[in-house]
Design an enzyme around this catalytic site. Structure first.
Site, mmCIF file in Angstrom:
data_model
loop_
_atom_site.group_PDB
_atom_site.id
_atom_site.type_symbol
_atom_site.label_atom_id
_atom_site.label_comp_id
_atom_site.label_asym_id
_atom_site.label_seq_id
_atom_site.Cartn_x
_atom_site.Cartn_y
_atom_site.Cartn_z
ATOM 1 N N HIS A 13 52.036 69.235 -61.861
ATOM 2 C CA HIS A 13 52.766 70.390 -62.433
ATOM 3 C C HIS A 13 52.645 71.555 -61.456
ATOM 4 C CE1 HIS A 13 54.136 72.944 -65.953
ATOM 5 N NE2 HIS A 13 53.916 73.807 -64.968
ATOM 6 N N HIS A 15 54.843 75.015 -59.428
ATOM 7 C CA HIS A 15 55.993 75.885 -59.171
ATOM 8 C C HIS A 15 56.031 76.217 -57.688
ATOM 9 C CE1 HIS A 15 56.662 76.655 -63.487
ATOM 10 N NE2 HIS A 15 55.348 76.486 -63.547
ATOM 11 N N LYS A 99 62.352 68.671 -67.907
ATOM 12 C CA LYS A 99 61.423 69.669 -68.408
ATOM 13 C C LYS A 99 62.001 70.361 -69.639
ATOM 14 C CE LYS A 99 58.062 72.739 -68.421
ATOM 15 N NZ LYS A 99 56.732 72.896 -67.861
ATOM 16 N N HIS A 136 56.730 72.239 -72.051
ATOM 17 C CA HIS A 136 56.000 73.502 -72.227
ATOM 18 C C HIS A 136 55.800 73.643 -73.728
ATOM 19 C CE1 HIS A 136 54.758 77.661 -71.094
ATOM 20 N NE2 HIS A 136 54.888 77.769 -72.405
ATOM 21 N N HIS A 174 49.911 71.708 -69.077
ATOM 22 C CA HIS A 174 48.917 72.787 -69.091
ATOM 23 C C HIS A 174 48.317 73.021 -70.483
ATOM 24 C CE1 HIS A 174 52.576 74.871 -70.261
ATOM 25 N NE2 HIS A 174 53.024 74.941 -69.031
ATOM 26 N N ASP A 247 49.744 74.028 -62.208
ATOM 27 C CA ASP A 247 50.612 75.096 -62.701
ATOM 28 C C ASP A 247 50.531 76.320 -61.802
ATOM 29 O OD1 ASP A 247 52.554 76.256 -64.243
ATOM 30 O OD2 ASP A 247 51.209 76.851 -65.859
HETATM 31 O O1 DOR Z 1 52.291 81.262 -66.489
HETATM 32 C C1 DOR Z 1 53.316 80.637 -66.323
HETATM 33 N N1 DOR Z 1 54.076 80.810 -65.229
HETATM 34 N N2 DOR Z 1 53.690 79.752 -67.257
HETATM 35 C C2 DOR Z 1 54.874 79.143 -67.214
HETATM 36 O O2 DOR Z 1 55.160 78.380 -68.090
HETATM 37 C C3 DOR Z 1 55.834 79.435 -66.121
HETATM 38 C C4 DOR Z 1 55.159 79.942 -64.946
HETATM 39 C C5 DOR Z 1 56.073 80.537 -63.918
HETATM 40 O O3 DOR Z 1 57.097 79.941 -63.594
HETATM 41 O O4 DOR Z 1 55.758 81.615 -63.404
HETATM 42 ZN ZN ZN Z 2 54.308 75.803 -65.206
#
Ligand code: DOR
Ligand code: ZN
Length: 346
Positions: A13, A15, A99, A136, A174, A247
């Site tokens: 997971h 970004h 997702k 999520h 998460h 995450d």
């Molecule tokens: O804290 C987070 N940041 N939770 C999420 O679900 C998305 C993520 C983000 O893309 O910044």
């Molecule tokens: Zn995330």
């Protein structure tokens, strides 16, 4: 000095963002992880297989020379995702999941799903084709306390969905609570969860330690100590349904240090080292490899990686910030120490 050699891990997971932000953060992940499940919450989001494949090419183009890293792509579900998208994603061989962001639950989730019933035909198709749903898991009902949103989501949405579609494979992303642990560990086959290093290492006191701490704000928000302790106990006893998902979610400093700061903790700079700290604290270092390098690959039906990482218990100081396009990125533990260091990759 304690050292630990593990099979090269994956991040289930992550970004990575796009453009200059992507170029800034990708090297941290590629230095550690062989593969990562890449979140589709760009702006605008990655809502089709075609967009996912184009994003994949941008990620590959941003890799440092010589890096060995495979992005595993995901598609962002909306109320309007057509069921045919599932077969396209499957046929691509590059998309490994869809997702589910409940609309309004978190960063760039505005175009997410307003009610899972609206995408039931898509989910049925996913169940048929064995495509993983990454979830999520938080309700968006403003009447629900922010600390209870995960538990309510499980009761109201996830448990009924798991029963309605018994073949649907799902990863609850998460997780932060005993309610989530109880659900995932007690559920039918085909359910799993990822756990972040921040939710293993910190409780909600970290949001207020010495003042309001925006760089400790993520969603789902950090929880009480009893929840953190239960998560750590579960991952360190070797539960095979639990696996690594950082995450890591970078945001520019000014977007975090604001009157309404963005949710997201950047941890990719120490994406395996922080887990080593958590496992070492629990006296369970020997269980780190299965959590980081076996369980996720097995769940997704992918081969385990070849190659190894060597981690050494040798503290280092995290920089106060990293470059982030024209801005700065404040990493987890900025200006403080991380107890483990990545010392070799073979
Ligand atoms: O804290 C987070 N940041 N939770 C999420 O679900 C998305 C993520 C983000 O893309 O910044
Ligand atoms: Zn995330």
């Amino acid at each position: 000095m304690t050292t630990l050699v593990i099979r090269r891990p994956d991040d289930w997971h992550l970004h990575l963002r796009d453009g200059a932000a992507l170029r800034a953060v990708l090297p941290f992940t590629a230095a550690r992880f062989a593969r990562a499940i890449v979140m589709p919450n760009l702006s605008p989001p990655v809502t089709t297989t075609e967009l996912a494949l184009a994003y994949r090419r941008r990620i590959l183009a941003a890799l440092p020379a010589g890096a060995q890293f495979e992005p595993l792509m995901t598609v962002y579900l909306t109320d309007h995702t057509p069921p045919e998208e599932v077969a396209r994603a499957r046929a691509s061989g590059r998309v490994h999941g869809f997702k589910l962001y409940p609309a309004g639950a978190t960063t760039h989730s505005e175009l997410g799903v307003s009610d899972v019933r609206r995408i039931e035909p898509v989910l049925e198709r996913m169940a048929e084709l064995g495509m993983v749903l990454e979830v999520h898991g938080e309700v968006t009902d403003p009447a629900v306390d922010v600390f209870d949103r995960e538990a309510r989501f499980i009761e109201r949405v996830l448990a009924p969905l798991a029963a309605r579609l018994p073949q649907l494979r799902m990863v609850l992303e998460h997780i932060t609570t005993r309610a989530a642990l109880d659900f995932v560990l007690g559920a039918r086959a085909g359910l799993a969860a990822t756990v972040t290093p921040q939710h293993l290492l910190m409780n909600r006191n970290a949001l207020f330690a010495g003042g309001l701490r925006p760089h400790h704000f993520c969603l789902p928000v950090l929880k009480a100590e009893a929840e953190r302790a239960a998560l750590l106990a579960a991952v360190t006893r070797g539960e095979s349904r639990l696996f690594l998902g950082t995450d890591s979610a970078p945001h520019a400093r000014h977007a975090k240090e604001a009157a309404a700061g963005c949710a997201g903790i950047f941890c990719a700079h120490a994406g395996i080292e922080l887990y080593a700290e958590a496992f070492a604290a629990a006296g369970a270092l020997e269980r780190l490899e299965a959590f980081a390098s076996h369980h996720g690959a097995d769940f997704y039906g992918l081969p385990r990686n070849s190659g190894t990482l060597t981690l050494t218990e040798q503290p280092w100081e995290v920089p106060a910030h990293y470059p982030f396009g024209n801005d700065e990125l404040v990493p987890l533990r900025a200006g403080e120490r991380v107890a483990w260091r990545l010392t070799e990759r073979a």
